[in-house]
Motif scaffolding. Structure first.
Motif, short mmCIF file in Angstrom:
data_model
loop_
_atom_site.label_atom_id
_atom_site.label_comp_id
_atom_site.label_asym_id
_atom_site.label_seq_id
_atom_site.Cartn_x
_atom_site.Cartn_y
_atom_site.Cartn_z
N THR A 67 4.87 -9.34 -4.55
CA THR A 67 3.75 -8.43 -4.29
C THR A 67 3.22 -7.79 -5.57
OG1 THR A 67 5.29 -6.62 -3.88
CG2 THR A 67 4.53 -7.87 -1.96
N ASP A 71 -0.57 -6.58 -5.92
CA ASP A 71 -0.95 -5.17 -6.03
C ASP A 71 -1.22 -4.76 -7.48
OD1 ASP A 71 1.53 -4.66 -7.25
OD2 ASP A 71 2.40 -3.71 -5.49
N THR A 73 0.68 -4.44 -10.09
CA THR A 73 1.64 -3.68 -10.89
C THR A 73 2.24 -4.58 -11.96
OG1 THR A 73 3.40 -4.12 -9.28
CG2 THR A 73 2.19 -2.03 -9.06
#
Length: 83
Positions: A67, A71, A73
């Motif tokens: 993820t 997202d 990050t």
């Protein structure tokens, strides 16, 4: 004739993938070097041969990402010119 993604070089397959035993840095990151000749202090596994005097395209393909990619990050670093 090449399209820039797989240049005609003496290196059999000018790419790095999950089948390569790529050398990592102490913090877990990976440096990949693009150059016509392998720099002396760079592991063979981390070097992609280019053609002198010609531009090239660096393509990053990710499979099974977590993820963090979606997202944002985690983001791959930019290609940086080193002399």
């Amino acid at each position: 004739m090449t399209d820039g993604t797989m240049p005609e070089t003496a290196q059999l397959l000018p790419s790095i993938n999950g089948f390569n035993n790529v050398a990592t840095n102490s913090d877990g990151t990976v440096d990949i070097w693009f150059a016509p000749e392998k720099p002396a202090d760079v592991p063979q596994s981390n070097w992609i041969q280019t053609v002198s005097g010609r531009n090239f395209i660096a393509a990053l393909r990710l499979y099974g990402t977590g993820t963090q990619f979606f997202d944002q990050t985690w983001k791959p670093d930019d290609v940086v010119k080193v002399r």
